[in-house]
Design a protein around this motif. Structure first.
Motif, PDB file in Angstrom:
ATOM      1  N   ASP A  53       0.947  -1.334   0.046  1.00  0.00           N
ATOM      2  CA  ASP A  53       0.240   0.071  -0.169  1.00  0.00           C
ATOM      3  C   ASP A  53       0.752   1.212   0.025  1.00  0.00           C
ATOM      4  O   ASP A  53       0.321   2.311   0.035  1.00  0.00           O
ATOM      5  CB  ASP A  53      -0.988   0.029   1.217  1.00  0.00           C
ATOM      6  CG  ASP A  53      -2.066  -1.118   1.043  1.00  0.00           C
ATOM      7  OD1 ASP A  53      -2.613  -1.293  -0.038  1.00  0.00           O
ATOM      8  OD2 ASP A  53      -2.444  -1.370   2.176  1.00  0.00           O
ATOM      9  N   ILE A  54       2.059   1.194   0.102  1.00  0.00           N
ATOM     10  CA  ILE A  54       3.065   2.273  -0.032  1.00  0.00           C
ATOM     11  C   ILE A  54       3.555   2.183  -1.786  1.00  0.00           C
ATOM     12  O   ILE A  54       4.217   1.170  -2.010  1.00  0.00           O
ATOM     13  CB  ILE A  54       4.226   2.198   0.768  1.00  0.00           C
ATOM     14  CG1 ILE A  54       3.814   2.067   2.337  1.00  0.00           C
ATOM     15  CG2 ILE A  54       5.271   3.232   0.632  1.00  0.00           C
ATOM     16  CD1 ILE A  54       4.785   1.608   3.206  1.00  0.00           C
ATOM     17  N   GLU A  71       8.525   9.841  -6.315  1.00  0.00           N
ATOM     18  CA  GLU A  71       7.227  10.001  -5.613  1.00  0.00           C
ATOM     19  C   GLU A  71       6.778   8.788  -4.912  1.00  0.00           C
ATOM     20  O   GLU A  71       6.721   7.786  -5.201  1.00  0.00           O
ATOM     21  CB  GLU A  71       6.115  10.093  -6.827  1.00  0.00           C
ATOM     22  CG  GLU A  71       6.320  11.271  -7.856  1.00  0.00           C
ATOM     23  CD  GLU A  71       5.093  11.266  -9.102  1.00  0.00           C
ATOM     24  OE1 GLU A  71       3.992  10.433  -9.020  1.00  0.00           O
ATOM     25  OE2 GLU A  71       5.417  11.663 -10.037  1.00  0.00           O
ATOM     26  N   ILE A  72       6.093   9.297  -3.556  1.00  0.00           N
ATOM     27  CA  ILE A  72       5.595   8.395  -2.529  1.00  0.00           C
ATOM     28  C   ILE A  72       4.035   8.672  -2.492  1.00  0.00           C
ATOM     29  O   ILE A  72       3.958   9.688  -2.064  1.00  0.00           O
ATOM     30  CB  ILE A  72       6.620   8.565  -1.504  1.00  0.00           C
ATOM     31  CG1 ILE A  72       8.035   8.514  -1.509  1.00  0.00           C
ATOM     32  CG2 ILE A  72       5.942   7.360  -0.426  1.00  0.00           C
ATOM     33  CD1 ILE A  72       8.462   7.213  -2.298  1.00  0.00           C
ATOM     34  N   ARG A  73       3.341   7.453  -2.292  1.00  0.00           N
ATOM     35  CA  ARG A  73       1.869   7.752  -2.023  1.00  0.00           C
ATOM     36  C   ARG A  73       1.747   6.601  -0.872  1.00  0.00           C
ATOM     37  O   ARG A  73       2.024   5.224  -1.132  1.00  0.00           O
ATOM     38  CB  ARG A  73       1.181   7.574  -3.096  1.00  0.00           C
ATOM     39  CG  ARG A  73      -0.319   7.830  -2.749  1.00  0.00           C
ATOM     40  CD  ARG A  73      -1.539   7.463  -3.784  1.00  0.00           C
ATOM     41  NE  ARG A  73      -1.192   8.517  -5.029  1.00  0.00           N
ATOM     42  CZ  ARG A  73      -1.673  10.027  -4.873  1.00  0.00           C
ATOM     43  NH1 ARG A  73      -2.296  10.299  -3.709  1.00  0.00           N
ATOM     44  NH2 ARG A  73      -1.385  10.779  -5.685  1.00  0.00           N
ATOM     45  N   SER A  74       1.124   6.960   0.234  1.00  0.00           N
ATOM     46  CA  SER A  74       0.671   5.927   1.019  1.00  0.00           C
ATOM     47  C   SER A  74      -0.749   5.875   1.052  1.00  0.00           C
ATOM     48  O   SER A  74      -1.846   6.757   1.022  1.00  0.00           O
ATOM     49  CB  SER A  74       0.995   6.401   2.508  1.00  0.00           C
ATOM     50  OG  SER A  74       0.466   5.403   3.506  1.00  0.00           O
ATOM     51  N   ASN A  75      -1.284   4.539   0.794  1.00  0.00           N
ATOM     52  CA  ASN A  75      -2.796   4.209   0.701  1.00  0.00           C
ATOM     53  C   ASN A  75      -3.064   3.430   2.036  1.00  0.00           C
ATOM     54  O   ASN A  75      -4.063   3.119   2.152  1.00  0.00           O
ATOM     55  CB  ASN A  75      -3.002   3.338  -0.530  1.00  0.00           C
ATOM     56  CG  ASN A  75      -2.614   3.882  -1.802  1.00  0.00           C
ATOM     57  OD1 ASN A  75      -3.178   5.107  -1.901  1.00  0.00           O
ATOM     58  ND2 ASN A  75      -2.296   3.438  -2.687  1.00  0.00           N
ATOM     59  N   THR A  79      -2.029   7.651   7.680  1.00  0.00           N
ATOM     60  CA  THR A  79      -0.852   7.962   7.578  1.00  0.00           C
ATOM     61  C   THR A  79      -0.678   9.200   8.225  1.00  0.00           C
ATOM     62  O   THR A  79      -1.064  10.015   8.151  1.00  0.00           O
ATOM     63  CB  THR A  79      -0.584   8.024   6.306  1.00  0.00           C
ATOM     64  OG1 THR A  79      -0.570   6.592   5.652  1.00  0.00           O
ATOM     65  CG2 THR A  79       0.868   8.129   5.911  1.00  0.00           C
ATOM     66  N   GLU A 104      -3.399  14.651   2.441  1.00  0.00           N
ATOM     67  CA  GLU A 104      -3.003  13.479   1.786  1.00  0.00           C
ATOM     68  C   GLU A 104      -1.414  13.206   1.733  1.00  0.00           C
ATOM     69  O   GLU A 104      -0.931  13.676   1.625  1.00  0.00           O
ATOM     70  CB  GLU A 104      -3.258  13.989  -0.024  1.00  0.00           C
ATOM     71  CG  GLU A 104      -3.080  12.970  -0.687  1.00  0.00           C
ATOM     72  CD  GLU A 104      -3.457  13.078  -2.352  1.00  0.00           C
ATOM     73  OE1 GLU A 104      -3.452  12.414  -3.075  1.00  0.00           O
ATOM     74  OE2 GLU A 104      -3.595  14.144  -2.555  1.00  0.00           O
ATOM     75  N   PRO A 105      -1.312  11.849   2.270  1.00  0.00           N
ATOM     76  CA  PRO A 105       0.084  11.381   2.115  1.00  0.00           C
ATOM     77  C   PRO A 105       0.488  10.953   0.866  1.00  0.00           C
ATOM     78  O   PRO A 105       0.836   9.883   0.408  1.00  0.00           O
ATOM     79  CB  PRO A 105      -0.091  10.054   3.034  1.00  0.00           C
ATOM     80  CG  PRO A 105      -1.691   9.756   2.678  1.00  0.00           C
ATOM     81  CD  PRO A 105      -2.323  10.903   2.497  1.00  0.00           C
ATOM     82  N   PHE A 106       1.101  12.080   0.383  1.00  0.00           N
ATOM     83  CA  PHE A 106       1.745  11.992  -0.972  1.00  0.00           C
ATOM     84  C   PHE A 106       2.987  13.039  -0.849  1.00  0.00           C
ATOM     85  O   PHE A 106       2.618  14.192  -0.603  1.00  0.00           O
ATOM     86  CB  PHE A 106       0.802  12.445  -2.096  1.00  0.00           C
ATOM     87  CG  PHE A 106       1.208  12.563  -3.484  1.00  0.00           C
ATOM     88  CD1 PHE A 106       1.645  11.374  -4.285  1.00  0.00           C
ATOM     89  CD2 PHE A 106       1.172  13.733  -4.048  1.00  0.00           C
ATOM     90  CE1 PHE A 106       1.986  11.427  -5.473  1.00  0.00           C
ATOM     91  CE2 PHE A 106       1.708  13.731  -5.398  1.00  0.00           C
ATOM     92  CZ  PHE A 106       2.234  12.454  -5.900  1.00  0.00           C
ATOM     93  N   VAL A 108       6.253  14.241  -3.508  1.00  0.00           N
ATOM     94  CA  VAL A 108       7.100  14.362  -4.761  1.00  0.00           C
ATOM     95  C   VAL A 108       8.275  15.103  -4.529  1.00  0.00           C
ATOM     96  O   VAL A 108       8.092  16.055  -3.999  1.00  0.00           O
ATOM     97  CB  VAL A 108       6.219  14.977  -5.963  1.00  0.00           C
ATOM     98  CG1 VAL A 108       7.243  14.952  -7.222  1.00  0.00           C
ATOM     99  CG2 VAL A 108       5.272  14.150  -6.198  1.00  0.00           C
TER     100      VAL A 108
END
Length: 144
Positions: A53-54, A71-75, A79, A104-106, A108
């Protein structure tokens, strides 16, 4: 004249107060640690749970390690923080982003990589820590 000096001193102190607050939040030992194990220990990371989910978007091969865009996004629900590590860098902890409620855990960003290495991400959600990694081949050294 003394009153003017006093007011100038007070204004300077007020202006610098936020800098001192931010400095207190900075975890210096974690950022100066020479090994990932030590850096995670200073961040109070307990057991790490592998998670798909990461999401990591980064090049397989970086032409120049001085500028590697990631780029990192945590679903992962709730978070609170995303920490970025590069295992073979002189100091492996690159960044530790904190997120408030509703953010939003995002992320760049551009990072430096000394050599081919794993890019390791650790996400904090509540009292749990989740991790994912991606290997990036560096063709030209970025840290010097």
């Amino acid at each position: 004249m003394q009153r003017r000096s006093f007011l100038l001193g007070m204004l300077t102190m007020i202006a610098l107060a936020p800098i001192k607050v931010w400095a207190a939040l900075w975890n210096r030992p974690a950022f100066e640690a020479l090994k990932i194990k030590d850096a995670t220990q200073y961040l109070n990371v307990s057991e790490e749970i592998p998670s798909g989910d990461i999401v990591i978007v980064a090049p397989e091969r970086a032409e120049n390690g001085a500028v590697v865009q990631i780029e990192i996004r945590s679903n992962i629900q709730n978070t609170e923080a995303i920490a970025i590590f590069v295992e073979n860098n002189p100091t492996p902890l690159i960044a530790n982003f904190m997120f408030g409620d509703g953010a939003e855990p995002f992320v760049v960003t551009r990072i430096k990589m000394a050599e081919t290495s794993d890019l390791k991400i650790v996400v904090k959600a509540g009292s749990q820590y989740f991790t994912n990694a991606k290997n990036i081949t560096v063709l030209e050294n970025g840290c010097g």
